[in-house]
Design a protein around this motif. Structure first.
Motif, mmCIF file in Angstrom:
data_model
loop_
_atom_site.group_PDB
_atom_site.id
_atom_site.type_symbol
_atom_site.label_atom_id
_atom_site.label_comp_id
_atom_site.label_asym_id
_atom_site.label_seq_id
_atom_site.Cartn_x
_atom_site.Cartn_y
_atom_site.Cartn_z
ATOM 1 N N PRO A 100 -10.364 5.960 0.707
ATOM 2 C CA PRO A 100 -9.171 6.284 1.493
ATOM 3 C C PRO A 100 -9.478 7.071 2.762
ATOM 4 C CG PRO A 100 -8.803 6.743 -0.832
ATOM 5 C CD PRO A 100 -10.265 6.480 -0.673
ATOM 6 N N TYR A 101 -10.629 7.704 2.794
ATOM 7 C CA TYR A 101 -10.981 8.549 3.938
ATOM 8 C C TYR A 101 -11.737 7.778 5.020
ATOM 9 C CZ TYR A 101 -9.518 12.183 0.732
ATOM 10 O OH TYR A 101 -8.770 12.953 -0.125
ATOM 11 N N VAL B 14 -3.839 8.608 0.992
ATOM 12 C CA VAL B 14 -4.161 9.684 0.052
ATOM 13 C C VAL B 14 -2.885 10.289 -0.512
ATOM 14 C CG1 VAL B 14 -5.201 11.960 -0.193
ATOM 15 C CG2 VAL B 14 -6.379 10.191 1.121
ATOM 16 N N HIS C 289 -14.365 7.677 -1.958
ATOM 17 C CA HIS C 289 -14.272 8.078 -0.552
ATOM 18 C C HIS C 289 -13.491 7.072 0.286
ATOM 19 C CE1 HIS C 289 -17.471 5.175 -0.915
ATOM 20 N NE2 HIS C 289 -17.410 4.954 0.372
ATOM 21 N N GLN D 9 -13.377 15.435 5.450
ATOM 22 C CA GLN D 9 -12.392 14.571 6.105
ATOM 23 C C GLN D 9 -10.992 15.097 5.804
ATOM 24 O OE1 GLN D 9 -13.327 12.119 8.206
ATOM 25 N NE2 GLN D 9 -15.456 12.724 7.738
ATOM 26 N N PRO E 39 -6.737 7.850 11.561
ATOM 27 C CA PRO E 39 -6.622 8.883 10.515
ATOM 28 C C PRO E 39 -5.251 8.957 9.875
ATOM 29 C CG PRO E 39 -6.665 9.885 12.695
ATOM 30 C CD PRO E 39 -7.023 8.441 12.883
ATOM 31 N N THR F 210 -5.373 7.316 6.562
ATOM 32 C CA THR F 210 -5.922 8.165 5.504
ATOM 33 C C THR F 210 -4.838 9.097 4.974
ATOM 34 O OG1 THR F 210 -8.272 8.135 6.103
ATOM 35 C CG2 THR F 210 -7.444 10.152 5.090
ATOM 36 N N GLN F 211 -4.070 9.697 5.892
ATOM 37 C CA GLN F 211 -3.006 10.621 5.493
ATOM 38 C C GLN F 211 -2.013 9.939 4.550
ATOM 39 O OE1 GLN F 211 -1.477 12.126 9.296
ATOM 40 N NE2 GLN F 211 -3.611 12.215 9.996
ATOM 41 N N CYS G 212 -7.002 15.016 5.294
ATOM 42 C CA CYS G 212 -5.964 14.082 4.864
ATOM 43 C C CYS G 212 -4.610 14.761 5.016
ATOM 44 C CB CYS G 212 -6.211 13.597 3.441
ATOM 45 S SG CYS G 212 -6.349 14.912 2.206
ATOM 46 N N TYR H 217 -10.655 5.476 6.901
ATOM 47 C CA TYR H 217 -9.832 5.305 8.107
ATOM 48 C C TYR H 217 -10.143 6.383 9.143
ATOM 49 C CZ TYR H 217 -6.664 1.942 5.770
ATOM 50 O OH TYR H 217 -6.108 0.844 5.142
ATOM 51 N N ASN H 218 -10.482 7.584 8.689
ATOM 52 C CA ASN H 218 -10.804 8.663 9.627
ATOM 53 C C ASN H 218 -11.980 8.304 10.521
ATOM 54 O OD1 ASN H 218 -8.780 10.244 8.595
ATOM 55 N ND2 ASN H 218 -10.100 11.938 7.949
#
Length: 875
Positions: free
Chosen positions: A740-741, A756, A738, A802, A749, A752-753, A804, A743-744
Motif C-alpha cells: 500500500p505504501y 491504508v 509494504h 512512508q 501518495p 497510499t493514504q 500514510c 504509491y508514495n
C-alpha cells in the motif's frame, strides 16, 4: 458478535477498577481497560482475501505474562486443533471447554511448535488425567482476558480460576466449592514429565524433556497443605521383553516413504531423540521411516499403547491403522487401547515423517496388570516419570487456594530463585498489581487520542507487539538452545524474523532501543554457539522460510543508530549467510550457491515447497540490507558488490506475464501461473493468481527498478490500482505488506493514504475475530500500529518511513532520553482521510516520507485532514 464481545469487556474493566488501576482522583485512566487479549482467537469477521491453504485466523491466545516472558500462561482449550493448518495453539474462542492453564512457549500467532509446555488444572471429585476427560465447560461471559490477568469460571467444578504471571513465574488463585476431594493436577501437555512431591514444603518440582536435549524445570508451591498426592506413572518402554526380535527401521530420504529405503537399521526399542540425522546416510530433515516389529503379548486383556513423536505418524496393529496423526509439527503423545491375548503375536508398524529440526520416537505399553495403589504415591515422593502429578485436599465453600509456579531452562534451583525474585509472597492481589504496572509502563510508551473503539484496537494490537520474542535470560545467565550450555549474556528465541523484520523490529528500534541491542547480541551469541545467526529460532534453528532476514534486522537497527554490539562479528555472520550453504541442521539461504552462480534459484532444483522464486526475491533484498550495513561501516567495495547482487530479483521477473515466474536451471521459464512455484499458490486458479500478484511486489528495496520492469510509474500505478480494487492484497500474510505504501514512491501518495486507511477500518476490529490473519509474533499487529499512527517502515534497512493517513487524532511516542514525537491529525474523521497540508515542528512539510533522525529527535508532525485528496502534497 461485536456487541457481545464488548459486553464481556465490561467484566475486565470492573476488575481493573477493583485493583485500583482505573481512573481515580488525579490519576490517568488505565490503558489496560482497552485491551482484550482474546482479539484474534476466532476467524476474521472481515471479508479476507485468502487462499485455500491458509485461514484468516490470528492464531493467538489470551496470553498472560510480562513482555518477552520466558514462559507465558494461557487457558488451554485444545492440545492440537484440526483446522486448515493443524497447530498447537492453546486457545480457540469457538471451543466450549477448558482443559487447564498452559505454561506455553508457543510463538503467539505463528504456525510453529510449542516447546517445554506444562499445564495446571484444578478439579473436584475423581481425578481425571487426560486433557479432554478433565476439561470443564465455561462461558465467555465469565472471562477476563488481560495481558497481566486472566479469570474464568469452570462450570463443571464450580471453581473460579484466576492467574497472573511475570517473566518466569505464574501465580494462581483457585476459589473452590466445599469438597472433600479438591485437586490440582500438572502435566506436560505434549510429553510426559518427571515429578516429585515434597509435602513438608507444600511443593511439587519436576521437569519435562525438550526434544531430548534440554529440560523445562519447574517448582510449584502451594499455600495449603496436602496429604494425598500421586504420579500417574508411565508404562514401560516396549523393549525386548515384548518385541523379542526388535524393530526393523527402513529410512527414506524423502518425507513420503517413496521409492526404495536408503538406510536399514535395527533397534531393540523405540526410545530415541535425534538432534540431527537419526542414522548415517539419512537426511537431517524431511525424511520418513517405517518401523516394524512383532509384539508378543504376555497377558490377556486391555493394553494401552502410548506413542510419542514429533511431526507426522501412523501406527498399525496387524495392518489396521490405530493412530493417525500424519501432520507436520504434530509433537505429542497419542494413545490406543486394544484387547490382546497372551502368547499371541501381533505385527506393529509405525510410519513417521520428519519435517524440520529435531526428531523424537518413543513407544510405551501399559499391560493389563493390576497396580499396587500405593505405587504412585511412593514414586511421587521419590520422583518419577509420569503422564501427570496431582495433589488432593478438602476445601470449604469459597476457599481460596493459591499456587505459584516458577519455570527455568537452567535447573530447579534457578526456578526457585526466579519465584523468589518475582513473587516472593503469597499475596495474589499484590502480584496482579505488580504485573499490571509492568504492562501500564509498556503500553504508555505510546499515548493516543481517538475514538474509544480505535483506542481499544490500537492498545490490543500494541500488546501483541510485546509478547515475543522470548527472553531466555535468567539472572544474567541463559541456557543456549544452540550448544546446550549455560552462558552469561543475552539470548532471545521465538523470533519470527521472516515476518517481524518488516515492522515489529522497526517498532522496537523506536520504543525499545536497548532491548533491540540485546536481541542482536542474542543473535550473535547464537552465531558463536551454533555457527549461524538464526532466521526463525523456535527455540533452536528451524529450517523454515526463505531469506535470512536477520540481515535486515541488524542493518535496519544499525543505520538507525542502534549500537552496543560487535559490528565486525555481525557483518561476518551476514556475509556467511550470503555466501555459504547451511549445515549443522541450519538451512541458511537454500539455493545460495545457484543464486551466486547464475543469479537466481532454479525451480527444477528447488521445486514445490522450495519457494525458489521467493528465495531469489528475498536473497536480493537481504543483499541490499548487507550493502547498507557495509556502507555504514565504511566498506565501500562490499557496498558496491552487494548493491549489484540486490538487483538479481530481475532474473525472475517475466516480461511476457508482467509477473514473477519460475525459471529452470537452463533458463527456461515454467508455464505461466504454474502452481508448483509455491505451497501458497495451490488451490483455485484465483488463489494462484493472488500469489503471483502479491509476490511480484516483493521488491521493497528497488521500487524504481520494479516500476521500470512494469513499464514506468504509470504502469506500476495501474497494477496497484487493479491489485487493490479487486481485493487481491492479502493483508494477513507478509509477502507484500509494504504494497500500500508503494504509491508514495511513484508520485501518488494520496492513494497510499486512502488504501491504508480503508484497510485499517476494513480488517481490524475490537472483536475476537478482529485480526485478518496469522499475527506471526506481532507482525500483523505492528502493521496496524504503524498504519494507525500515520507512518510505516516500508523498507527496513533504510532509515525512512512512508507517511500514510493516521487513524488516531493524536499519537505521542516516547522516543527515549525524555523526548516525545507527536503526530496530530486535525479535522480527522472516517471521511477526512486525505492529508491537505503538514508541518514538522511548526514549519511547512511537504514530503510523504519521514526520516528516522527527525522522529527520534522528538517534535511534532501536524496534518490537516480533508475529504478530498490534495494531489500536490507529498509529491
Amino acid at each position: 458478535m461485536k456487541c457481545f464481545f464488548r459486553k464481556y469487556l465490561v467484566i475486565g474493566i470492573a476488575f481493573i477498577t477493583f485493583f485500583g488501576c482505573n481512573t481515580q482522583s488525579g490519576k490517568k485512566e488505565s490503558v489496560l481497560n482497552y485491551v482484550d487479549t482474546r482479539v484474534g482467537t476466532a476467524a476474521s469477521i472481515a471479508d479476507i482475501t485468502v487462499t485455500e491453504v491458509e485461514e484468516p485466523m490470528g492464531y493467538v491466545s489470551p496470553i498472560v505474562g510480562n513482555p518477552s516472558a520466558l514462559t507465558h500462561w494461557t487457558p488451554q482449550t485444545a492440545v492440537f486443533t484440526k483446522r486448515v493448518i493443524t497447530v498447537p495453539v492453546p486457545y480457540w474462542y469457538d471451543q466450549e471447554a477448558i482443559q487447564g492453564f498452559r505454561g506455553t512457549r508457543y510463538p503467539n500467532g505463528a504456525v510453529v511448535g510449542d516447546w517445554g509446555a506444562m499445564c495446571v488444572m484444578p478439579m473436584t471429585g475423581e481425578v481425571k488425567i487426560g486433557a479432554e476427560d478433565r476439561a470443564s465447560k465455561f462461558s465467555h461471559n465469565t472471562e477476563v482476558a488481560k495481558p497481566h490477568y486472566y479469570a474464568v469460571q469452570l462450570d463443571d467444578y464450580n471453581i473460579k480460576a484466576e492467574f497472573t504471571a511475570a517473566a518466569k513465574t505464574a501465580f494462581f488463585q483457585f476459589t473452590f466449592p466445599e469438597s472433600n476431594q479438591s485437586s490440582i493436577l500438572i502435566d506436560g501437555v505434549f510429553v510426559p514429565g518427571n515429578y516429585k512431591v515434597i509435602p513438608e514444603r507444600n511443593e511439587i518440582e519436576g521437569y519435562s524433556v525438550i526434544a531430548g536435549h534440554f529440560k523445562n524445570h519447574f517448582v510449584a508451591k502451594f499455600d495449603k497443605k496436602f496429604e494425598v498426592y500421586n504420579v500417574d506413572v508411565l508404562p514401560n518402554v516396549v523393549d525386548a521383553n515384548l518385541v523379542p526380535e526388535g524393530f526393523e527401521a527402513k529410512y527414506y530420504n524423502n518425507d513420503k516413504l517413496e521409492g526404495k529405503p536408503d538406510v536399514l537399521v535395527n533397534y531393540s526399542e523405540l526410545n530415541y531423540n535425534w538432534l540431527k540425522e537419526p542414522a548415517k546416510g539419512v537426511k537431517a530433515d524431511f525424511f520418513s521411516v517405517e518401523y516394524t516389529g512383532i509384539f508378543v503379548a504376555r497377558h490377556t486383556g486391555e493394553h494401552r499403547f502410548e506413542l510419542t513423536t514429533k511431526d507426522g505418524t501412523r501406527m498399525y496393529i496387524n495392518d489396521e491403522m490405530v493412530i493417525d496423526q500424519w501432520m507436520y509439527r504434530a509433537t505429542g503423545t497419542n494413545t490406543h487401547k486394544v484387547h490382546l491375548i497372551k502368547g499371541q503375536k501381533y505385527e506393529i508398524r509405525i510410519e513417521y515423517y520428519d519435517g524440520s529440526s529435531t526428531t523424537e520416537m518413543q513407544l510405551r505399553c501399559a499391560e493389563p496388570v493390576k497396580l499396587d495403589p500405593s505405587h504412585g504415591p511412593k514414586m511421587a515422593l521419590k520422583g518419577a516419570d509420569g503422564n501427570a502429578v496431582y495433589v488432593t485436599f478438602a476445601t470449604k465453600d469459597q476457599e481460596k487456594v493459591k499456587m505459584k509456579v516458577a519455570t527455568s531452562l537452567i535447573d530447579i534451583a534457578q526456578a526457585r530463585a526466579n519465584m523468589e525474585e518475582e513473587f516472593p509472597e503469597f499475596d495474589f492481589n499484590k502480584a496482579v498489581t505488580k504485573s499490571a504496572a509492568v504492562w501500564e509502563k509498556e503500553l504508555n510508551m505510546i499515548q493516543v487520542e481517538g475514538t474509544e473503539d480505535d483506542k481499544a484496537i490500537f492498545y490490543t494490537a500494541l500488546t501483541k507487539c510485546f509478547v515475543n520474542p522470548r527472553n531466555l535470560n535468567e539472572g544474567g545467565r541463559y541456557f543456549s538452545p544452540f550448544d546446550y550450555k549455560v552462558h552469561e549474556g543475552e539470548m532471545y528465541t521465538d523470533l519470527s524474523i521472516w515476518d517481524t523484520f518488516r515492522s515489529l523490529h522497526p517498532l522496537w528500534v523506536i520504543l525499545k532501543p536497548q532491548e533491540t541491542t540485546d536481541i542482536i547480541n542474542g543473535m550473535l551469541n547464537a552465531y558463536k554457539e551454533g555457527g549461524w545467526i538464526p532466521k526463525w529460532p523456535n527455540p533452536w534453528y528451524r529450517s523454515i522460510m526463505m531469506g535470512t532476514h536477520s540481515d535486515a534486522v541488524i542493518a535496519d537497527a544499525y543505520v538507525k543508530g542502534i549500537k552496543g554490539f560487535d559490528t565486525d562479528l555481525a557483518f561476518e555472520a551476514m556475509l556467511k549467510n550470503a555466501n555459504v550453504k547451511g549445515n549443522r541442521g541450519f538451512s541458511g539461504r537454500v539455493g545460495i550457491d545457484y543464486f551466486n552462480d547464475i543469479g537466481y534459484v532454479p525451480t527444477d532444483i528447488f521445486g514445490f515447497y522450495g519457494e525458489p522464486v521467493a528465495r531469489t526475491l528475498e536473497f536480493s533484498y537481504d543483499d541490499y540490507c548487507i550493502a547498507q550495513m557495509a556502507k555504514a561501516l565504511g566498506k565501500d567495495d562490499q557496498h558496491d558488490e552487494f548493491m549489484k547482487r540486490s538487483k538479481r530479483y530481475v532474473n525472475v521477473l517475466d516480461k511476457e506475464t508482467g509477473l514473477v515466474r519460475g525459471k529452470k536451471l537452463n533458463g527456461e521459464w515454467l508455464a505461466p501461473y504454474d502452481k508448483s512455484i509455491s505451497v501458497w499458490a495451490q488451490g483455485t486458479d484465483h488463489d494462484t493468481e493472488v500469489y503471483y500478484k502479491n509476490h511480484t511486489l516483493l521488491v521493497p528495496h528497488d521500487v524504481p527498478g520494479l516500476a521500470e520492469f512494469m513499464g514506468g510509474n504509470e504502469k506500476l500505478e495501474a497494477y496497484l490500482d487493479e491489485f487493490f480494487d479487486n481485493d487481491m492484497y492479502y493483508v494477513g500474510d507478509e509477502f507484500s505488506m509494504h504494497a500500500p505504501y508503494l504509491y508514495n514512491f511513484i508520485g501518488t501518495p494520496w492513494k497510499t493514504q486512502k488504501v491504508v486507511r480503508d484497510m485499517l477500518f476494513k480488517y481490524f476490529f475490537n472483536d475476537v475475530g478482529g485480526l485478518p490473519g496469522n499475527d506471526d509474533c506481532g507482525q500483523v499487529s505492528s502493521w496496524y500500529v504503524f498504519g494507525a499512527m500515520g507512518f510505516y517502515p516500508a523498507c527496513p534497512g533504510d532509515p525512512i518511513y512512508q507517511i500514510c493517513s493516521p487513524v488516531l487524532d493524536k499519537v505521542s511516542l516516547n522516543v527515549g532520553e525524555g523526548k516525545t514525537f507527536t503526530v496530530i491529525a486535525k479535522n480527522n474523521s472516517r471521511e477526512n482521510m486525505y492529508i491537505q497540508s503538514a508541518t514538522l515542528n511548526g514549519k511547512p512539510y511537504s514530503k510523504c516520507t519521514l526520516d528516522h533522525k527527525d522522529l527520534v529527535a522528538g517534535g511534532e508532525l501536524v496534518f490537516e485532514m480533508g475529504a478530498e485528496p490534495n494531489k500536490n502534497w507529498g509529491i
